[in-house]
Design an enzyme around this catalytic site. Structure first.
Site, PDB file in Angstrom:
ATOM      1  N   HIS A  47       0.776  -1.128  -0.051  1.00  0.00           N
ATOM      2  CA  HIS A  47       0.121  -0.163   0.170  1.00  0.00           C
ATOM      3  C   HIS A  47       0.648   1.234  -0.008  1.00  0.00           C
ATOM      4  O   HIS A  47       0.545   2.042   0.255  1.00  0.00           O
ATOM      5  CB  HIS A  47      -1.166   0.378   1.564  1.00  0.00           C
ATOM      6  CG  HIS A  47      -1.770  -1.146   1.179  1.00  0.00           C
ATOM      7  ND1 HIS A  47      -2.222  -1.518   2.404  1.00  0.00           N
ATOM      8  CD2 HIS A  47      -1.948  -1.661   0.502  1.00  0.00           C
ATOM      9  CE1 HIS A  47      -3.333  -2.639   2.166  1.00  0.00           C
ATOM     10  NE2 HIS A  47      -3.479  -2.850   0.714  1.00  0.00           N
TER      11      HIS A  47
ATOM     12  N   GLY B 180      -0.725  -8.802  12.523  1.00  0.00           N
ATOM     13  CA  GLY B 180      -1.466  -8.037  12.987  1.00  0.00           C
ATOM     14  C   GLY B 180      -2.317  -6.950  11.249  1.00  0.00           C
ATOM     15  O   GLY B 180      -2.666  -6.545  11.518  1.00  0.00           O
TER      16      GLY B 180
HETATM   17  N1  APR Z   1      -0.141  -7.127  17.832  1.00  0.00           N
HETATM   18  C1  APR Z   1      -0.822  -7.488  16.536  1.00  0.00           C
HETATM   19  N2  APR Z   1      -1.849  -7.756  16.050  1.00  0.00           N
HETATM   20  C2  APR Z   1      -2.615  -6.519  16.499  1.00  0.00           C
HETATM   21  C3  APR Z   1      -1.968  -5.520  18.105  1.00  0.00           C
HETATM   22  C4  APR Z   1      -1.162  -6.184  18.213  1.00  0.00           C
HETATM   23  N3  APR Z   1      -0.276  -5.518  19.844  1.00  0.00           N
HETATM   24  N4  APR Z   1      -2.952  -4.809  18.494  1.00  0.00           N
HETATM   25  C5  APR Z   1      -4.212  -4.617  17.312  1.00  0.00           C
HETATM   26  N5  APR Z   1      -4.058  -5.960  16.612  1.00  0.00           N
HETATM   27  C6  APR Z   1      -4.470  -6.477  15.503  1.00  0.00           C
HETATM   28  C7  APR Z   1      -5.808  -6.342  15.316  1.00  0.00           C
HETATM   29  O1  APR Z   1      -6.910  -7.696  16.404  1.00  0.00           O
HETATM   30  C8  APR Z   1      -6.850  -6.631  13.455  1.00  0.00           C
HETATM   31  O2  APR Z   1      -7.014  -7.906  13.294  1.00  0.00           O
HETATM   32  O3  APR Z   1      -4.694  -5.612  14.213  1.00  0.00           O
HETATM   33  C9  APR Z   1      -5.217  -6.060  13.327  1.00  0.00           C
HETATM   34  C10 APR Z   1      -5.512  -4.349  12.246  1.00  0.00           C
HETATM   35  O4  APR Z   1      -6.161  -4.349  11.493  1.00  0.00           O
HETATM   36  P1  APR Z   1      -6.683  -3.090  10.629  1.00  0.00           P
HETATM   37  O5  APR Z   1      -6.821  -2.478  11.742  1.00  0.00           O
HETATM   38  O6  APR Z   1      -7.779  -3.492   9.406  1.00  0.00           O
HETATM   39  O7  APR Z   1      -5.322  -3.223   9.449  1.00  0.00           O
HETATM   40  P2  APR Z   1      -4.756  -3.636   8.670  1.00  0.00           P
HETATM   41  O8  APR Z   1      -5.485  -5.072   8.509  1.00  0.00           O
HETATM   42  O9  APR Z   1      -3.498  -3.392   8.396  1.00  0.00           O
HETATM   43  O10 APR Z   1      -5.772  -3.193   7.013  1.00  0.00           O
HETATM   44  C11 APR Z   1      -5.747  -3.188   5.853  1.00  0.00           C
HETATM   45  O11 APR Z   1      -6.748  -1.175   5.162  1.00  0.00           O
HETATM   46  O12 APR Z   1      -6.980   1.324   6.109  1.00  0.00           O
HETATM   47  C12 APR Z   1      -6.528   0.501   4.970  1.00  0.00           C
HETATM   48  O13 APR Z   1      -4.554   0.486   3.605  1.00  0.00           O
HETATM   49  C13 APR Z   1      -4.848   0.592   5.142  1.00  0.00           C
HETATM   50  O14 APR Z   1      -3.378  -1.357   4.895  1.00  0.00           O
HETATM   51  C14 APR Z   1      -4.257  -0.991   5.330  1.00  0.00           C
HETATM   52  C15 APR Z   1      -5.408  -1.365   4.741  1.00  0.00           C
END
Ligand code: APR
Length: 229
Positions: free
Chosen positions: A104, A170
């Site tokens: 991204h 994550g």
């Molecule tokens: N360690 C591991 N995982 C964690 C922690 C932690 N300390 N804290 C939170 N999480 C997890 C949450 O439970 C969740 O499953 O991280 C995940 C975050 O999910 P999102 O916020 O949806 O992030 P992501 O999946 O990276 O989003 C994907 O969406 O907004 C767009 O482009 C942006 O790259 C991003 C994409």
């Protein structure tokens, strides 16, 4: 050497102090995603978008890689490791991982608004209105916004297809095409998920879930994957 692909998302950087996207109120650092992470948002208010990413970039200079990022580096002594990250931060790089593919985009890069291939490193945090590419057009953040193509997905799929082990850490697996990478694994690939919350796995077999934060969960997993070596 066996190949490990790591698909990481915002959660791996949470313990470094960077907010995830979908955990709380649907807003990203108090902004609606449509306003700051879409071509339409950029069209409507480029100043707001520039300032939003300037703040994200500024924060990068204040945070450090955590134990989760560091644990993944240790795998390289024993495996061919490819990181495929949805994150736009540079914490995998700064932890010392060698092979990192950003799906991204990258906060510390900017690019031309008229020529996709003109990408530049930004050594400071601020991109200003009036900062131009060599062809004279305004520079924008080198970020894949919602509704835009994800060119790196082709290479990411090639890596995942060859993986003996896939570690998903994550990410809520909400956003495609990244979330679809789990579907291209070959038969027999061992999949691990490290996340404190439940992550939908849609029928993928051979999964081990480590329900923990990235620091603790990856330390445990890396220990397991390297101690038998
Ligand atoms: N360690 C591991 N995982 C964690 C922690 C932690 N300390 N804290 C939170 N999480 C997890 C949450 O439970 C969740 O499953 O991280 C995940 C975050 O999910 P999102 O916020 O949806 O992030 P992501 O999946 O990276 O989003 C994907 O969406 O907004 C767009 O482009 C942006 O790259 C991003 C994409």
């Amino acid at each position: 050497m066996k190949k490990i692909v790591v698909l990481s998302g915002a959660g791996i950087s949470a313990e470094s102090g960077i907010s995830t996207f979908r955990d709380s109120n649907g807003l990203w650092e108090n902004h609606r995603i449509e306003d700051v992470a879409t071509p339409e948002g950029w069209e409507a208010n480029p100043e707001l978008v520039l300032e939003f990413y300037n703040q994200r970039r500024k924060q990068l200079f204040e945070v450090e890689p955590n134990e989760g990022h560091k644990a993944l580096v240790k795998l390289e002594d024993f495996y061919d490791v490819q990181i495929v990250t949805q994150n736009v931060d540079d914490l995998h790089e700064r932890a010392g991982s060698s092979n990192i593919l950003h799906l991204h985009g990258e906060l510390k890069k900017v690019r031309s608004t008229i020529d996709y291939n003109l990408v530049y490193d930004l050594s400071h945090w601020e991109l200003k209105s009036g900062d131009k590419c060599e062809k004279g057009s305004q520079l924008r953040p080198h970020i894949v916004w919602f509704g835009e193509a994800v060119p790196s997905i082709v290479l990411a799929e090639e890596h995942v297809r060859k993986a003996d082990v896939l570690i998903i850490v994550g990410t809520s697996l909400n956003v495609y095409p990244a979330a679809g990478l789990v579907d291209v694994i070959k038969e027999g690939t061992k999949v691990y998920i490290v996340d404190p919350a439940d992550v939908p796995t849609n029928g993928v077999e051979n999964i081990t879930v480590i329900k923990a934060g990235a620091g603790e969960g990856l330390a445990e997993l890396v220990n397991e994957l390297t101690s038998s070596k």
